[in-house]
Design an enzyme around this catalytic site. Structure first.
Site, mmCIF file in Angstrom:
data_model
loop_
_atom_site.group_PDB
_atom_site.id
_atom_site.type_symbol
_atom_site.label_atom_id
_atom_site.label_comp_id
_atom_site.label_asym_id
_atom_site.label_seq_id
_atom_site.Cartn_x
_atom_site.Cartn_y
_atom_site.Cartn_z
ATOM 1 N N ARG A 170 48.155 32.831 46.099
ATOM 2 C CA ARG A 170 46.782 32.537 45.648
ATOM 3 C C ARG A 170 46.005 31.801 46.731
ATOM 4 O O ARG A 170 46.554 30.932 47.414
ATOM 5 C CB ARG A 170 46.808 31.661 44.389
ATOM 6 C CG ARG A 170 47.186 32.421 43.153
ATOM 7 C CD ARG A 170 47.368 31.488 41.974
ATOM 8 N NE ARG A 170 48.723 31.536 41.486
ATOM 9 C CZ ARG A 170 49.284 30.661 40.656
ATOM 10 N NH1 ARG A 170 48.592 29.644 40.210
ATOM 11 N NH2 ARG A 170 50.524 30.802 40.267
ATOM 12 N N ASN A 184 59.943 29.363 27.287
ATOM 13 C CA ASN A 184 58.800 29.584 28.188
ATOM 14 C C ASN A 184 58.666 31.097 28.365
ATOM 15 O O ASN A 184 59.409 31.715 29.123
ATOM 16 C CB ASN A 184 59.078 28.882 29.521
ATOM 17 C CG ASN A 184 57.941 29.059 30.513
ATOM 18 O OD1 ASN A 184 56.993 29.815 30.266
ATOM 19 N ND2 ASN A 184 58.030 28.375 31.639
ATOM 20 N N HIS A 190 49.826 22.960 35.121
ATOM 21 C CA HIS A 190 51.057 22.219 35.466
ATOM 22 C C HIS A 190 51.085 20.849 34.785
ATOM 23 O O HIS A 190 51.722 19.909 35.272
ATOM 24 C CB HIS A 190 51.169 21.967 36.997
ATOM 25 C CG HIS A 190 51.402 23.187 37.817
ATOM 26 N ND1 HIS A 190 50.804 23.369 39.057
ATOM 27 C CD2 HIS A 190 52.148 24.276 37.608
ATOM 28 C CE1 HIS A 190 51.185 24.525 39.554
ATOM 29 N NE2 HIS A 190 52.006 25.094 38.695
ATOM 30 N N GLU A 210 59.940 20.057 33.398
ATOM 31 C CA GLU A 210 58.956 20.447 32.392
ATOM 32 C C GLU A 210 59.609 20.705 31.036
ATOM 33 O O GLU A 210 59.041 20.399 29.989
ATOM 34 C CB GLU A 210 58.187 21.683 32.874
ATOM 35 C CG GLU A 210 57.324 21.346 34.083
ATOM 36 C CD GLU A 210 56.859 22.558 34.862
ATOM 37 O OE1 GLU A 210 55.749 23.006 34.610
ATOM 38 O OE2 GLU A 210 57.612 23.041 35.729
ATOM 39 N N ARG A 242 56.205 26.454 25.662
ATOM 40 C CA ARG A 242 55.181 26.219 26.681
ATOM 41 C C ARG A 242 54.001 27.135 26.361
ATOM 42 O O ARG A 242 54.172 28.352 26.218
ATOM 43 C CB ARG A 242 55.733 26.570 28.058
ATOM 44 C CG ARG A 242 54.681 26.418 29.114
ATOM 45 C CD ARG A 242 55.089 27.082 30.409
ATOM 46 N NE ARG A 242 54.049 26.901 31.396
ATOM 47 C CZ ARG A 242 53.853 27.708 32.423
ATOM 48 N NH1 ARG A 242 54.644 28.754 32.598
ATOM 49 N NH2 ARG A 242 52.895 27.468 33.279
#
Ligand code: AMP
Length: 397
Positions: A240, A7, A180, A384, A91
């Site tokens: 965010r 990743n 996600h 993940e 990823r």
């Protein structure tokens, strides 16, 4: 079968060496601050609890990956030779509309991913750099791309279209993509197993971490999700803002005389928990401050959980009901306060949280609903990397 999962961020590289069939993790770690003074390397072997943490110069991703490979095969390594790595799974953040499933990476596919760089300028170039570096340093092994956006490509047009001029969709590809995806896929898959894999199922997955998103998953397929063209839309996150009136951005930009970059950074890096609380973007700090009577911390938690609750209710309405609500991610898995406040007032939908179970810290998947709750509530530890490793195995087979 040993899959190296990579990743790659712009200045970081997370890695895991996994057997996707047995789920055994041979080694796990991180290269941080690549290209920045004070690069850090972390390496862990779960089977022996061996841990290594050191400062090591890593001017580029190439030196970082070299260090990873040398460590994997070195004194405290878990493989004798780099050829024991059967495949590499990467990823990739943005696959646009083109990539609806994971793919074997070659020159043509990589050019296709590069075409989506505009949609994820911070992530996709770094992801591709990771792929190119692996192809160079682990030659002859298959590389597979697993996209954050792919799981949400099953959304119907009524959910993914923005009501903007249609040409903005056809010419600029402006629409909701969602992110996600690997986490939503993993958790929704486990939720379906826990439900006994019924012919029809309605699951809501709340991935609450520093970045946060919710998805509505009907019969195993994503039908809506809260993030959009970029990961800025949706829930209030660590830094965010999530959903706001788009005109507010234009208004602030004009009044404060900001550049495009500055207003973008204001919404992506200075808003959310940090924007309201001002002292930190971390949920643990927020909870401690709220305990101590900090009113801003309490407000940030109220805002955050109010928005989660509203999304849960709207996705239940979108699917015509909900069988299971799942919480995952750093906050979703660990914060009983956020889970509890997010479900407050949803009793009208048959949602009953067992507060006693919710307040006990336990690892793994835990049922949190009462016996009389019409909707099952679970916290599920996301994985993940395992999704990436499993997809890689499926493709190289
Ligand atoms: P992630 O991005 O999934 O790694 O999640 C990071 C977020 O999880 C941060 O806001 C952390 O403060 C939060 N987090 C981790 N552990 C806890 C905890 N025990 N209680 C509340 N929040 C937590």
């Amino acid at each position: 079968m040993k899959v190296l999962v990579i990743n790659c961020g712009s200045s970081s590289l997370k890695y895991q060496l996994i057997n996707p069939s047995t789920e055994e993790v041979f080694a796990i770690g991180l290269c941080d601050r690549i290209g920045i003074h004070g690069s850090k390397f972390e390496y862990e072997v779960p089977a022996t609890d061996f841990e290594l943490e050191l400062e090591h110069d890593m001017p580029t991703h190439k030196e970082a990956l070299e260090l990873v490979l040398n460590t994997l095969t070195g004194e405290h390594g878990v493989i004798a030779d780099i050829n024991e790595v059967d495949a590499v799974g990467h990823r990739i953040v943005h696959g646009g509309e083109e990539f609806t499933t994971s793919v074997l990476l070659d020159e043509k596919v990589m050019a296709g991913i590069e075409a989506n760089n505009d949609l994820a300028p911070l992530h996709n170039p770094a992801n591709l750099l990771g792929v190119k570096t692996c192809m160079e340093l682990i030659p002859g092994k298959p590389n597979v791309g697993v996209f954050d956006t792919a799981f949400h490509q099953t959304m119907p047009a009524k959910a993914f279209m923005y009501p903007l001029p249609y040409a903005d969709y056809t010419e600029l590809k402006v629409r909701k993509y969602g992110f996600h995806g690997t986490s939503h896929k993993f958790v929704a898959g486990l939720a379906n197993d826990l439900l006994g894999n019924p012919a029809n199922s309605k699951v809501i997955v709340c991935h609450l971490g520093n970045g946060a998103s919710i998805s509505a998953v009907k019969d195993g397929k994503s039908v809506d999700t809260s993030m959009g063209l970029t990961p800025l839309q949706g829930l209030m996150m660590g830094t965010r803002c999530g959903d706001i009136d788009p005109a507010a951005a234009l208004f602030i930009k004009a009044k404060r005389d900001l550049t495009d970059k500055e207003i973008d950074a204001r919404m992506n890096k200075k808003s959310g928990i940090l924007g309201i609380f001002e002292k930190s973007s971390d949920c643990r700090d927020l909870e401690i401050a709220r305990e101590g009577g900090d009113e801003r911390a309490a407000l940030a938690i109220d805002m955050m959980t109010y928005r989660i609750r509203a999304y849960i209710a709207s996705y239940a309405a979108a699917m015509g009901g909900v069988d299971m609500i799942c919480f995952t991610g750093g906050i979703g898995e660990n914060s009983n306060l956020i889970r509890s406040k997010s479900l407050e007032g949803l009793e009208f939908m048959g949602v009953e949280l067992d507060e006693a179970v919710n307040s006990v810290r336990k690892k793994g998947s835990v049922k949190l609903s009462t016996e009389t709750s019409k909707v099952a509530i679970y916290k599920i530890q996301t994985n993940e990397e395992l999704v990436i490793a499993r997809d890689t195995l499926a493709i190289v087979k």
